[in-house]
Design a protein around this motif. Structure first.
Motif: not given
Length: 391
Positions: A352-364, A366-376
């Protein structure tokens, strides 16, 4: 039963007669039509006999019409006969089953009343009707058991099509099943079954307790038992304790009426009563009903036999070991099923997460990757200790 067969034979005779009549009428109509065509069509008439005169057709001249076909009433008659036969058979068959149940009650009432303090649901000897071919009887109030339930499954004599199947040899016999719930404290761990030899494999696959604990017994204790029966048990001592010569003699004399004995401390009939005895007998014809009375007495006799049976210590230890092992296997299986369920849920979540990621825009994205990086990054810094040395 004889009346039911007479109804079937009568229906066959009538239907065959109607069918023959239909064929003969069809042939008559064909012959008449051919005669009419030969009469009307002048192709057969010789030329020299026809005078060469000219005629004028007037309105008064009538052209003979072909004969009308008779109404097809054969099919309707067949349906009417079938309906009448079905209705007549319903009442006759239902009455035959009621009479058989009344005879069963008259023969077995003294047996049940002498063994149980309460027979039936209303305080007196009552047999419950489930449908025209199924009846039930309950008895309670006896030492060593909670109670008994007798299920009577008769031939569907009220159903014409079932009678036809029985007529050609595919019907089920009249059958009585006795199920007895034993007291928990009055029965050692045991699983024992006496079954027709031809049905051993199916019986084992249909009964989980027999499949788990039992194997076929081939010892000397059952040498005098009829070859049409096989014995399944969890410990080899059981046949010698449960099948004495007196019981074996009764079993051999009535082998055509006995389908199975089944004693178990792992019954699945009712979870409240895991320790139970089960007997399945064919109901004989009226003139041999005393044989069923004898078999019922034997079944009730086994209540006390099983309740008072004490396994030798080594056999009881073996029986307990089998149950502990089965319990352990069941727990392992349950744990595996839980783990599989957890893995399945994790997989579905990632999907389900992969399906949700596939529906994101490039800007969304980028923000998700940045948030995940900060979390790690936060997880790494909080997980370790940093030493600062001043010197």
């Amino acid at each position: 039963m004889k009346i039911n067969k007479l109804i079937i034979l009568s229906l066959f005779v009538l239907l065959f007669s109607l069918f023959s009549l239909s064929i003969s009428q069809s042939n008559d109509v064909t012959t008449d039509s051919e005669e009419f065509i030969n009469y009307d069509g002048g192709s057969e008439a010789p030329e020299d006999k026809i005078p060469p005169t000219t005629t004028t057709t007037t309105d008064n001249d009538k052209i003979p019409s072909p004969p009308k076909k008779p109404n097809n009433w054969i099919l309707e008659s067949c349906f009417i006969l079938l309906i009448i036969g079905y209705i007549a058979n319903y009442f006759i068959g239902s009455k035959a089953n009621r009479e058989l149940i009344q005879l069963w009650g008259a023969k077995l009432q003294p047996v049940f009343m002498s063994n149980f303090s309460k027979t039936g649901n209303r305080g007196d000897f009552t047999i419950l009707k489930v449908n025209p071919s199924s009846y039930s009887f309950i008895a309670t109030g006896r030492n060593n058991c909670f109670g008994l339930q007798a299920s009577l499954d008769l031939k569907k004599r009220h159903d014409l099509f079932s009678i036809l199947l029985d007529f050609i040899g595919y019907g089920n016999p009249d059958r009585m099943t006795l199920e007895i719930a034993m007291n928990k404290e009055n029965m050692d761990p045991l699983v024992f079954a006496l079954v027709k030899t031809k049905a051993l494999k199916k019986f084992k696959s249909d009964n989980n307790d027999v499949d788990l604990f039992c194997s076929k017994y081939t010892g000397s204790s059952i040498n005098t038992l009829s070859n049409s029966f096989g014995v399944l048990c969890d410990t080899d001592i059981l046949p010698s304790l449960l099948l004495k010569q007196q019981e074996i003699q009764v079993i051999n004399q009535n082998e055509n009426l006995i389908e199975c004995f089944h004693f178990t401390d792992h019954s699945l009939i009712n979870p409240k009563y895991p320790k139970a005895l089960k007997f399945v007998f064919k109901i004989p014809k009226a003139s041999e009903m005393d044989k069923l009375v004898l078999l019922t007495r034997v079944a009730l006799h086994y209540i006390d036999v099983v309740a008072n049976l004490e396994l030798p210590k080594n056999y009881k230890a073996k029986a307990d070991k089998l149950r502990d092992k089965a319990k352990e296997n069941i727990e392992k299986q349950a744990q595996l099923e839980r783990q599989e369920e957890i893995q399945k849920k994790k997989f579905e979540k990632k999907l389900k997460e992969k399906e949700a990621i596939g529906k994101l825009t490039p800007e969304q994205q980028r923000k998700k990757d940045e948030k995940e990086y900060q979390k790690q990054l936060k997880k790494r810094t909080s997980g370790g200790k940093t030493k600062v040395i001043l010197g």
